[in-house]
Write a protein that holds these residues in place. Structure first.
Motif, short mmCIF file in Angstrom:
data_model
loop_
_atom_site.label_atom_id
_atom_site.label_comp_id
_atom_site.label_asym_id
_atom_site.label_seq_id
_atom_site.Cartn_x
_atom_site.Cartn_y
_atom_site.Cartn_z
N GLN A 15 0.87 -1.17 0.00
CA GLN A 15 0.00 0.00 0.00
C GLN A 15 0.89 1.21 0.00
OE1 GLN A 15 -0.80 2.24 3.01
NE2 GLN A 15 -1.86 3.52 1.55
N PRO A 17 1.19 5.08 -2.31
CA PRO A 17 0.52 5.83 -3.38
C PRO A 17 1.29 5.85 -4.70
CG PRO A 17 1.31 7.28 -1.64
CD PRO A 17 1.40 5.90 -1.13
N VAL A 22 -0.45 -2.70 -6.40
CA VAL A 22 -0.01 -3.40 -5.21
C VAL A 22 1.35 -4.06 -5.41
CG1 VAL A 22 -2.18 -3.71 -4.05
CG2 VAL A 22 -1.61 -5.17 -5.93
N TYR A 43 0.80 -9.73 -5.51
CA TYR A 43 -0.31 -9.24 -4.70
C TYR A 43 -1.59 -9.08 -5.51
CZ TYR A 43 3.04 -8.54 -1.02
OH TYR A 43 3.97 -8.77 -0.07
N LEU A 44 -1.48 -9.24 -6.81
CA LEU A 44 -2.68 -9.20 -7.65
C LEU A 44 -2.70 -10.41 -8.59
CD1 LEU A 44 -5.17 -7.53 -8.14
CD2 LEU A 44 -3.94 -6.18 -9.78
N ARG A 46 -4.21 -13.10 -10.19
CA ARG A 46 -5.61 -13.49 -10.29
C ARG A 46 -5.80 -14.76 -11.09
NH1 ARG A 46 -8.56 -7.78 -11.41
NH2 ARG A 46 -7.07 -7.58 -13.08
N TYR A 69 -5.52 -3.49 -17.59
CA TYR A 69 -6.85 -2.89 -17.60
C TYR A 69 -6.86 -1.47 -18.13
CZ TYR A 69 -4.87 -2.48 -12.90
OH TYR A 69 -4.04 -2.32 -11.85
N PHE A 132 -6.96 13.26 -17.33
CA PHE A 132 -8.16 12.45 -17.11
C PHE A 132 -9.36 13.07 -17.81
CE2 PHE A 132 -8.38 8.65 -14.51
CZ PHE A 132 -7.05 8.46 -14.24
N MET A 150 -14.33 0.73 -19.45
CA MET A 150 -12.94 0.32 -19.28
C MET A 150 -12.63 -1.06 -19.83
SD MET A 150 -11.53 1.30 -15.60
CE MET A 150 -10.42 -0.08 -15.58
N LEU B 33 -8.72 6.13 2.35
CA LEU B 33 -7.33 5.69 2.25
C LEU B 33 -6.96 5.62 0.77
CD1 LEU B 33 -4.85 4.58 3.74
CD2 LEU B 33 -5.87 2.33 3.59
N GLY B 34 -5.96 6.37 0.37
CA GLY B 34 -5.56 6.40 -1.03
C GLY B 34 -4.88 5.11 -1.42
N PHE B 35 -5.63 4.22 -1.98
CA PHE B 35 -5.15 2.86 -2.06
C PHE B 35 -5.94 2.11 -3.11
CE2 PHE B 35 -5.95 -1.32 0.20
CZ PHE B 35 -4.84 -1.92 -0.34
N GLY B 36 -5.29 1.73 -4.17
CA GLY B 36 -5.98 1.02 -5.24
C GLY B 36 -5.49 -0.39 -5.34
N LEU B 37 -6.39 -1.29 -5.75
CA LEU B 37 -5.97 -2.68 -5.88
C LEU B 37 -5.86 -3.11 -7.33
CD1 LEU B 37 -8.00 -4.44 -3.09
CD2 LEU B 37 -5.56 -4.34 -3.27
N ALA B 38 -6.92 -2.92 -8.10
CA ALA B 38 -6.89 -3.48 -9.46
C ALA B 38 -7.65 -2.57 -10.40
CB ALA B 38 -7.47 -4.88 -9.44
N CYS B 39 -8.37 -3.16 -11.35
CA CYS B 39 -9.04 -2.38 -12.38
C CYS B 39 -9.93 -1.30 -11.77
CB CYS B 39 -9.90 -3.26 -13.26
SG CYS B 39 -9.41 -4.95 -13.39
N ILE B 42 -8.76 2.24 -11.14
CA ILE B 42 -8.71 3.24 -12.20
C ILE B 42 -10.03 3.99 -12.25
CG2 ILE B 42 -8.30 3.59 -14.66
CD1 ILE B 42 -5.91 2.44 -13.22
N GLU B 43 -11.14 3.26 -12.04
CA GLU B 43 -12.43 3.95 -12.00
C GLU B 43 -12.53 4.82 -10.76
OE1 GLU B 43 -13.40 4.16 -14.78
OE2 GLU B 43 -15.33 3.21 -15.00
N MET B 45 -9.99 6.33 -9.44
CA MET B 45 -9.20 7.52 -9.79
C MET B 45 -10.02 8.43 -10.69
SD MET B 45 -5.62 5.65 -10.37
CE MET B 45 -4.93 6.63 -11.68
N SER B 48 -12.31 10.46 -8.71
CA SER B 48 -11.76 11.60 -7.95
C SER B 48 -11.21 12.68 -8.86
CB SER B 48 -10.71 11.15 -6.95
OG SER B 48 -10.23 9.90 -7.23
N ASN B 63 -2.89 9.24 2.44
CA ASN B 63 -1.99 8.16 2.12
C ASN B 63 -1.62 7.29 3.30
OD1 ASN B 63 -2.00 8.80 -0.55
ND2 ASN B 63 -0.33 10.25 -0.34
N PRO B 65 -3.15 5.10 6.67
CA PRO B 65 -4.38 4.60 7.29
C PRO B 65 -4.70 5.34 8.59
CG PRO B 65 -2.61 2.98 7.42
CD PRO B 65 -2.16 4.03 6.50
N MET B 81 -2.71 -10.43 -0.50
CA MET B 81 -3.02 -9.04 -0.19
C MET B 81 -3.98 -8.94 0.99
SD MET B 81 -2.04 -6.20 -1.35
CE MET B 81 -2.37 -4.66 -0.51
N ARG B 84 -2.50 -8.03 4.23
CA ARG B 84 -2.07 -6.63 4.31
C ARG B 84 -3.26 -5.72 4.52
NH1 ARG B 84 1.50 -9.75 3.50
NH2 ARG B 84 3.65 -9.26 3.01
#
Lengths: 371, 163, 182
Positions: A15, A17, A22, A43-44, A46, A69, A132, A150, B33-39, B42-43, B45, B48, B63, B65, B81, B84
């Protein structure tokens, strides 16, 4: 008296920024200088490859969306080409044209995020907002045609899921006209920004032979000054009909192959994508986009390796067929996965803050690093 | 029921219930919490950024917790993950809220059957307040999820977390 | 630029028996089979010979051929005994623009292949991935650890659930207290 520094291990991620997802980096640092970087992946993870084995050939397409993606069309494209090569089928002209236009639109959208997040990581948040905004234009054009923002599931084996929207040609042309001045604006805002240049020029220099040995591709390789683009060097689909240049890093602001070069290659590539779109958009032939879609996909026994130029580099699909309706094995040669490997070499001897600039300039997407 | 029960003539003094005042403050500045995991990240983001502007609901990415009120689980949670994420959740101060964004975080999504390394739903690890369906959800859907969360916070009481 | 046949002849002349066969039958691309314990020498030759210069390893994929016998063990799990695991190498020359595919097959019970990590650096992670997902051991690899699955995966799993891309893989019930199946 020289300052005494201490060897320490710094943990960055999963985690964090600026890790673009990940990713976890283990930095061994001496004061502020980085000695060694060890990426920890997975960590991803899949399980794409397991899914591909369990699905039928056409059912794999939505899963390929979710690899990279940010450039879902490119992933569909590569997979469709690989299976078509295995089957030995040709697709109609109309399909080829639409595929190329969509792929190039997607390339621009993907580069916009790449450039934006590269800037945002090192403190330039404003361009991120601008980029964006422009990306939304592309998303709405594609959305009108295939219904998703997307993850499109658009390019199928042998054809497309939908024909283009009647408004598509007009809107795409409108976008091209809108976007050209935006690139100039972006250049003024970010590319020639003094602070941005200070942060990226002469940082993370990647020599050509290291790049080739590590298998780098895409803007990461071209940033080092080598003209290698699969659209030109191993042409697929109808890319050989279009006239476009391959931008390479020239070391305008520092050394050839630094972060700024990799960044700048992406900007110039967007211009070339616009060129391709403009050449293709007026020549889309009439026809049925689904006429070549096979009813049942059952390729003969054999293996195929097909690669395409995705925004991040060489995307390859290695497919083993055992003659049934399910692929026996699908391995993805993901550009980010291979490009990331060179990070350890790039970061040696730079400051901790530079790691973020370097990582941003390689532009990874964790979805395809871990698959 | 509005926030203010009574406003005196000169406008400097208002009377409100502590519950209402706290809830109002909490729901209008949900720092995520500024924290992205996957696809879905992006949405998130895109939500925001300029077009959808998450900021107008008081959602600002933090950034760390320790300064965050909410965590948006935006994407597939893998087994590696999940541990974490649990730790991040434990580091957040109370009150804390979870929005589970997208099918993967809700239940495993397209990876439910053969995903040997995918956690089938983040609610197996941490409690979830709002589920947002979609693969990935559109930004509008995420905004709707946030409104639902705000509604939930509005009905809270100091004695009991969730109404 | 050289064709697969020419490359095959060159290799046959140089290495003799360790080059096994040129498989031209596949509908798309010819594949040269090589002895798994000679692949390092062969690769070095392919990379360094001035007429070949195959300096880029595009892809390295491990495959479970699943060509052994199916047996059922005491727990009722269906296993594959015997047979082979294969590794495919897709090579490409940036300057000369030719391509070639190599293949090595190794026994499933003791899968050992020579590493080509010090010839093409990009093989490092590809080999780690093949080790992780299929359990192929690459000899002389400097850092053969799991890459995608958790490092402590072995502690929570049994023999059938070590390497997920093997065809007889079965999910473990729990990993670190988290349920794995749906």
């Amino acid at each position: 008296m020289a300052l005494k520094t201490e060897h320490m291990v710094l943990n960055m991620g999963p985690q964090h920024p600026s890790t673009h997802g990940v990713l976890r980096l283990e930095l061994e640092i001496e004061g502020e200088l980085v000695n060694k970087v060890t990426p920890h992946l997975g960590y991803l993870h899949r399980c794409f490859e397991k899914h591909a084995e369990a699905m039928q050939y056409n059912q794999v397409v939505p899963y390929t969306d979710r690899l990279d993606y940010l450039a879902a069309i490119g992933n569909n494209f590569g997979y469709a080409l690989a299976v078509e090569k295995l089957l030995g089928i040709e697709v109609p002209e109309r399909v080829e044209y639409i595929r190329v236009i969509m792929a190039e639109l997607q390339r621009i959208a993907s580069h916009l995020v790449a450039i934006g997040s590269n800037g945002a990581d090192i403190g330039a948040l404003t361009p991120f907002l601008y980029l964006f905004r422009d990306r939304e234009h592309i998303l709405s054009i594609i959305e009108e045609t295939c219904g998703a923002r997307m993850l499109y599931n658009y390019i199928w084996v042998g054809g497309l899921s939908h024909d283009i929207h009647p408004d598509f040609v007009r809107k795409t042309k409108e976008f091209c006209n809108y976007f050209k001045p935006t690139i100039v604006e972006l250049d003024n805002l970010l590319s020639y920004n003094k602070i941005f240049i200070e942060r990226t020029a002469n940082i993370g220099v990647l020599p050509v032979d290291t790049a080739i040995n590590f298998g780098s591709s895409g803007p990461t390789l071209r940033g080092s000054g080598i003209k290698f683009d699969l659209r030109r060097d191993d042409p697929y689909s109808i890319y050989d009909r279009f006239d476009f240049e391959i931008p390479v890093g020239k070391g305008l602001m520092g050394t050839v192959g630094d972060c700024w070069d990799r960044y700048y290659v992406r900007i110039r590539e967007m211009e070339q994508s616009l060129r391709i779109i403009e050449q293709a958009i007026d020549h889309i032939p009439e026809g049925d986009v689904q006429s070549a879609i096979p009813k049942r996909i059952k390729p003969p026994k054999g293996t195929v390796y097909k690669r395409v130029e995705n925004p991040r580099g060489e995307l390859g699909y290695f497919i083993v067929s055992d003659g049934t309706v399910n692929p026996f094995r699908v391995k993805v040669r993901a550009p980010s996965f291979v490009n990331l490997e060179v990070l350890g070499e790039l970061c040696k001897g730079y400051l901790v803050a530079d790691v973020i600039a370097i990582l941003g300039s390689i532009d990874i997407v964790l979805g395809e690093v871990d698959r | 029921m509005g926030l203010l029960d009574k406003e005196f003539s000169d406008g400097n003094i208002v009377i409100a219930k502590v519950d209402d005042l706290f809830n109002w403050a909490r729901l209008s500045s949900v720092w995520q919490l500024g924290f992205g995991l996957a696809c879905c990240a992006i949405e998130m983001m895109a939500t925001s950024m300029s077009h959808y502007d998450f900021d107008r609901f008081g959602v600002i990415p933090r950034n760390t917790p320790r300064q965050a009120d909410a965590i948006i689980i935006s994407g597939t949670v893998t087994l590696k993950m999940a541990l974490r994420i649990k730790r991040l959740y434990e580091q957040m101060p109370e009150p804390k809220y979870i929005i589970s964004m997208g099918s993967c975080a809700n239940c495993g999504g397209p990876y439910w059957e053969h995903g040997y390394h995918v956690l089938k739903g983040i609610d197996r690890v941490i409690p979830v307040d709002v589920y947002v369906p979609g693969c990935p959800p559109r930004p509008e859907a995420l905004l709707e999820g946030l409104l639902k969360l705000q509604e939930k916070i509005r009905n809270e009481s100091l004695r009991k977390k969730s109404a | 630029m050289k064709s697969a046949e020419e490359i095959f002849e060159m290799l046959k002349g140089e290495f003799g028996d360790s080059i096994l066969v040129l498989d031209n039958d596949t509908p798309t691309e010819p594949i040269i089979s090589v002895d798994p314990l000679q692949i390092h020498r062969v690769s070095k030759f392919l990379r360094e010979h001035p007429d070949l210069q195959l300096d880029s390893l595009m892809c390295l994929s491990g495959v479970d051929d699943a060509n052994g016998n199916k047996v059922t063990n005491a727990d009722g799990d269906e296993l594959i005994e015997g047979g082979t695991l294969s590794v495919y190498y897709n090579l490409h020359s940036v300057s000369l623009k030719h391509k070639i595919s190599l293949k090595v097959s190794t026994s499933r019970t003791e899968p050992k292949v020579e590493s080509v990590e010090n010839i093409w650096k990009s093989a490092n992670w590809h080999e780690r991935e093949a080790f992780d997902l299929l359990g192929i051991f690459f000899l002389n690899h400097p850092d053969l650890r799991r890459i995608l699955m958790p490092y402590d995966w072995d502690e929570f799993t049994t023999e059938v659930s070590r390497h997920p891309l093997r065809k007889d893989y079965k999910n473990p019930e729990f990993y670190q207290g988290m349920k794995v199946p749906y």
